[in-house]
Design an enzyme around this catalytic site. Structure first.
Site, PDB file in Angstrom:
ATOM      1  N   ALA A  83       0.963  -1.180  -0.005  1.00  0.00           N
ATOM      2  CA  ALA A  83       0.070   0.182   0.048  1.00  0.00           C
ATOM      3  C   ALA A  83       0.799   1.271  -0.094  1.00  0.00           C
ATOM      4  CB  ALA A  83      -0.919  -0.076   1.323  1.00  0.00           C
ATOM      5  N   ASP A  84       1.839   1.329   0.689  1.00  0.00           N
ATOM      6  CA  ASP A  84       2.780   2.375   0.726  1.00  0.00           C
ATOM      7  C   ASP A  84       3.579   2.687  -0.385  1.00  0.00           C
ATOM      8  OD1 ASP A  84       2.529   3.318   3.517  1.00  0.00           O
ATOM      9  OD2 ASP A  84       4.084   2.111   4.180  1.00  0.00           O
ATOM     10  N   LEU A  85       3.971   1.343  -0.940  1.00  0.00           N
ATOM     11  CA  LEU A  85       4.808   1.596  -2.323  1.00  0.00           C
ATOM     12  C   LEU A  85       3.918   1.908  -3.397  1.00  0.00           C
ATOM     13  CD1 LEU A  85       6.906  -1.690  -1.695  1.00  0.00           C
ATOM     14  CD2 LEU A  85       7.644   0.608  -1.608  1.00  0.00           C
TER      15      LEU A  85
END
Length: 409
Positions: free
Chosen positions: A183-185
């Site tokens: 999700a961050d990436l």
């Protein structure tokens, strides 16, 4: 290929007020493309991930430095400046940097920078051309806007963990997160796209704008075919382990000495796969001839294929399937990955000079531009490594004032 052309983002300055992963991943992309990224960090502490270890980078003497491997993954090609924005002078200096920047990226809580005069509405009054990207868990609007959001919880809230893991009732069943912070990436990647789109539009209007990025939005968007599987049927997909909801056979199989992936994408590949496995008649079987038939009769087909694959070794099948044009591959550890001849040929492991360790490993950007390639200029910086340089060369502060600021922390 050598080129006299400048890097794609040469001459673009980015003020990086992010920490952890989504924001730094975005700004590392911009830095790799040639932007001058100035990373603002808290004096004495810096980016949270500087302390997210072990492991830490080892120095030339074999002893660990204070540079956490996690931090090193997302901060290449940047300059680190330590400024305390909670002080009037610190905030003033960051505002001065913003006035001379093209892009600002931040991941503070919604409204968290307003009291320092570093919010979008304040800064666009001083720099109307500024592209201001905010990265938060839930975005700038909506009932969850003020909540903190971390990747793990977003993987759960955004549906990914409902389709990741072994099927209900199978050994080891239950919700499972991905092995990296996807999700961050993905938010970092979408943020990069949004910023570059705003930069392109600025060529026409001369104006910046606010790019509002939310981890939850990006997690939901990246559900891709699973989104549409639900939206077209009203039935929520469930966990299927290593199987694919729309393709069969497209999963992990056990051989006589290990596991491999067979990824059949069309009916021609299926016929070739059946021939390799010694069961060519399956391609003519009405239950399995078309992919839609195979999806409907998944269990019956896998019950035939799995015992066949188990008869011989993994590398036998990999060689035979490759020769037949059937997509298949091993399940590598990262140690295997960096020994893979394709990975080595593509130069995915790089090394950069490092002021504390002599040299630091890094992973090459997957962006391959023929005439303006990614530049590997600098290892992730030490905390505050470029403070004096930036204050002197960018803001024009005198050496004496810099010493006074340093004395005040």
């Amino acid at each position: 290929m050598s080129s006299s052309r400048n890097a794609p983002l040469h001459g673009i300055r980015v003020l990086d007020l992010t920490r952890v992963l989504a924001g730094p991943w975005c700004t590392q992309n911009l830095a790799d493309l040639g932007a001058d990224v100035i990373k603002i960090e808290r004096p004495g502490a810096g980016d949270d991930t500087r302390g997210w270890g072990p492991p830490y980078l080892k120095g030339e003497d074999g002893e660990s430095t204070s540079e956490a491997a996690y931090y090193l993954s997302a901060n290449r090609n940047k300059r680190s400046v330590t400024l305390d924005i909670s002080t009037e002078r610190g905030a003033e200096l960051v505002r001065a940097l913003a006035r001379g920047s093209d892009i600002l990226v931040e991941n503070f809580k919604v409204g968290g920078l307003k009291k320092y005069g570093l919010d979008y509405d304040s800064l666009r009054q001083e720099n109307p051309a500024l592209i201001y990207c905010s990265i938060t868990g839930f975005g700038q609007t909506g009932p969850y806007a003020k909540r903190p959001g971390y990747d793990f919880m977003i993987q759960g809230m955004g549906g990914l963990m409902s389709v990741t893991g072994e099927p209900d009732g199978a050994p080891g069943a239950g919700p499972q997160k991905a092995g990296v912070a996807v999700a961050d990436l993905m938010t970092g990647m979408y943020a990069t796209v949004g910023i570059l789109a705003a930069l392109q539009e600025r060529h026409r209007s001369g104006l910046g704008q606010h790019v509002d990025m939310a981890l939850l939005d990006c997690q939901v968007a990246m559900m891709a075919n699973q989104n549409m599987n639900y939206l077209t049927t009203g039935q929520a997909p469930r966990r299927m382990g290593n199987a694919h909801p729309n393709l069969v056979p497209y999963q992990v199989f056990e051989s006589s000495d290990g596991h491999l992936i067979i990824a059949v994408g069309n009916d021609t590949q299926f016929a070739a796969c059946c021939a390799v496995l010694g069961r060519p008649e399956l391609a003519q079987d009405a239950r399995f001839a078309r992919n839609a038939d195979r999806v409907g009769n998944r269990d019956a087909l896998i019950a035939i294929l799995a015992p066949a694959v188990k008869q011989k070794a993994r590398d036998h099948w990999l060689g035979a399937l490759e020769a037949a044009g059937v997509p298949a591959g091993p399940i590598n550890t990262l140690a295997d990955v960096y020994e893979d001849p394709q990975v080595r040929a593509r130069g995915l492991r790089q090394e950069l000079p490092h002021p504390a360790a002599g040299v630091a490993p890094t992973v090459a950007s997957p962006l391959r531009l023929s005439d303006t390639p990614v530049q590997y200029r600098n290892a992730p910086p030490l905390l505050g490594q470029h403070t004096e340089e930036v204050l002197r060369d960018v803001l024009g502060l005198a050496e004496e004032e810099i010493r006074v600021l340093a004395g005040k922390g």
